[in-house]
Design an enzyme around this catalytic site. Sequence first.
Site, PDB file in Angstrom:
ATOM      1  N   CYS A   5      -7.842   0.780  -0.375  1.00  0.00           N
ATOM      2  CA  CYS A   5      -6.899   0.161   1.018  1.00  0.00           C
ATOM      3  C   CYS A   5      -6.765  -1.587   0.325  1.00  0.00           C
ATOM      4  O   CYS A   5      -7.985  -2.307   0.235  1.00  0.00           O
ATOM      5  CB  CYS A   5      -7.476   0.303   1.844  1.00  0.00           C
ATOM      6  SG  CYS A   5      -7.292  -0.928   3.732  1.00  0.00           S
ATOM      7  N   CYS A  35      -2.007   0.387   9.568  1.00  0.00           N
ATOM      8  CA  CYS A  35      -1.467  -0.765   9.332  1.00  0.00           C
ATOM      9  C   CYS A  35       0.176  -0.760   9.880  1.00  0.00           C
ATOM     10  O   CYS A  35       0.515   0.012   9.569  1.00  0.00           O
ATOM     11  CB  CYS A  35      -1.367  -1.669   7.503  1.00  0.00           C
ATOM     12  SG  CYS A  35      -2.987  -2.495   7.527  1.00  0.00           S
ATOM     13  N   CYS A  87       0.745  -1.127   0.106  1.00  0.00           N
ATOM     14  CA  CYS A  87       0.051   0.036   0.054  1.00  0.00           C
ATOM     15  C   CYS A  87       0.834   1.398   0.054  1.00  0.00           C
ATOM     16  O   CYS A  87       1.571   1.203   1.057  1.00  0.00           O
ATOM     17  CB  CYS A  87      -0.853   0.045   1.225  1.00  0.00           C
ATOM     18  SG  CYS A  87      -1.981   1.169   1.147  1.00  0.00           S
ATOM     19  N   GLN A 106     -17.417  -9.151  14.388  1.00  0.00           N
ATOM     20  CA  GLN A 106     -16.042  -9.174  13.896  1.00  0.00           C
ATOM     21  C   GLN A 106     -15.775  -8.165  12.482  1.00  0.00           C
ATOM     22  O   GLN A 106     -16.913  -8.857  11.882  1.00  0.00           O
ATOM     23  CB  GLN A 106     -15.677 -10.556  14.525  1.00  0.00           C
ATOM     24  CG  GLN A 106     -14.906 -10.624  15.808  1.00  0.00           C
ATOM     25  CD  GLN A 106     -13.848 -10.488  17.159  1.00  0.00           C
ATOM     26  OE1 GLN A 106     -13.538  -9.461  16.182  1.00  0.00           O
ATOM     27  NE2 GLN A 106     -14.491  -9.982  17.960  1.00  0.00           N
ATOM     28  N   CYS A 108      -9.278  -8.471  22.765  1.00  0.00           N
ATOM     29  CA  CYS A 108      -8.919  -8.727  21.399  1.00  0.00           C
ATOM     30  C   CYS A 108      -7.850  -6.553  22.568  1.00  0.00           C
ATOM     31  O   CYS A 108      -7.620  -6.689  21.025  1.00  0.00           O
ATOM     32  CB  CYS A 108     -10.120  -7.141  21.041  1.00  0.00           C
ATOM     33  SG  CYS A 108     -10.443  -6.110  21.414  1.00  0.00           S
ATOM     34  N   ASP A 166     -16.937 -11.800  26.276  1.00  0.00           N
ATOM     35  CA  ASP A 166     -16.099 -10.887  25.533  1.00  0.00           C
ATOM     36  C   ASP A 166     -16.224  -8.540  25.544  1.00  0.00           C
ATOM     37  O   ASP A 166     -16.732  -8.399  24.374  1.00  0.00           O
ATOM     38  CB  ASP A 166     -17.049 -11.062  24.424  1.00  0.00           C
ATOM     39  CG  ASP A 166     -16.005 -11.078  22.535  1.00  0.00           C
ATOM     40  OD1 ASP A 166     -15.204 -10.284  22.449  1.00  0.00           O
ATOM     41  OD2 ASP A 166     -17.086 -11.358  21.503  1.00  0.00           O
ATOM     42  N   GLU A 225     -26.565  -8.012  27.302  1.00  0.00           N
ATOM     43  CA  GLU A 225     -25.130  -6.127  26.859  1.00  0.00           C
ATOM     44  C   GLU A 225     -26.027  -4.727  26.581  1.00  0.00           C
ATOM     45  O   GLU A 225     -26.850  -4.588  27.260  1.00  0.00           O
ATOM     46  CB  GLU A 225     -25.345  -6.258  24.698  1.00  0.00           C
ATOM     47  CG  GLU A 225     -24.973  -6.044  24.085  1.00  0.00           C
ATOM     48  CD  GLU A 225     -23.842  -5.563  23.608  1.00  0.00           C
ATOM     49  OE1 GLU A 225     -22.979  -4.342  24.556  1.00  0.00           O
ATOM     50  OE2 GLU A 225     -22.484  -5.899  23.836  1.00  0.00           O
TER      51      GLU A 225
END
Length: 434
Positions: A160, A82, A73, A268, A391, A365, A318
């Site tokens: 991208c 990135c 890229c 996700q 994560c 999560d 949630e």
Amino acid sequence: MANMSDYIDDLHIESLAYGGSGVGRYAGKVVFVPLTVPGDHVQCRIVRQKKRYIEARAERVLVASEHRIAPACPAFGQCGGCQWLHLPYAEQCHWKETIFRDFLVRKLDVDSELVRPIVPSPQQWGYRSRVQLKCLNTPKGFLVGFYRRGSHYVIPVDHCPILHPLLNQAKDLLRSWIENTRWSQFVSQIDLAVDDQERVRAVVHCLANDVDDFVTHLKPGALSANMGLFVQTGRKHNLQHVCGPVELLIEVDTPELRLGYGPGGFAQINLPQNRAMVREVVGTLVSNPPGRVLDLFCGMGNFSLPVARLAQEVVGVEAYLQSIEMARLNARLNEIENVSFFAREAYGAATEYGADGAIDLVIMDPPRSGAYDVARELVTVRPARILYVSCDPPTLVRDLLPLLHNGYRLVWSRPFDLFPHTHHTESITFLERV
């Protein structure tokens, strides 16, 4: 002109750190240098000195590592998305697994063999199914892209390589519809998502006063492109449906479950890897099916509904009401009856649910900030098993500490690469009460 003492003439990059920077050593300190690769020798400028480490910027690569490759890229190095496009994918996975294992071994003192091998992404390119694009109207045109590293300056991106091809197409369409209009100065962000049926949904954030005229302007293009379109004029509740599908559908588990999620909801970004994580959770439980299950931060039922096929009873919690409404709808459409969903904060749910009987399994999560308060609550509630989906390795380690110090053991932990070419790592960790 900078003082030459601000420079390190030849720094050997030995490894990679969480966050993506290369790591070397100079004058007894660790040196972090972004955009470098293990094996590089670089001349770098010191930008910040701390008591125990140095942050530096590479000015010149003196000797390139054998692992360094040309990034795919042209925006790499400027765009903040990135960090590792200059590193082969196999090397990326090696370092993600190494960094993740090191976190657990050093911080939690667990046996390194309990950290299972990383699950690589089946797609290196075009894997990203959701994205937030930043927008800025300038004299040179309407910019659509991402923030520059460490700033809020928008770097325009024509293509991208990690975005799903349909999202790159949708980005170009929306830019063409908005640029050179009176509304371009009021559009700050565009959210795009694509589902497993390759349907695209866009949410355009616009603070113009004449938003109804803006909707009229956008609608014909969105209809012709079969795009689901929303316009948001502030917070999530100020969301206007223009046309096209409201919910997107993702597929998980075997036999297949189709789960919908609405604009503002969470799924996700790497759909094949999400299926791999669901398989890991279900495979862990199939030989010893759970009784009563509490799924915290359940979203639209991504783990709740597959696990409900094995469990006696599942309760999902949630805070975002729209996600709970989607979870209830997903349960009805998939004919799963032994599950209940409640819109509330995660903290306190285990105490309340546990008052009616022992909890066999808690699934967590949480967002990147983790759930330390919930972890401490679980020390008191004492469910038999815990599956923690994370994560963020630092908050995972922080949240596991009170559990491991109060009657739980780590059975295994596995990293998953949901984010090729970035430093981010997803993981699943399984705990049992001793």
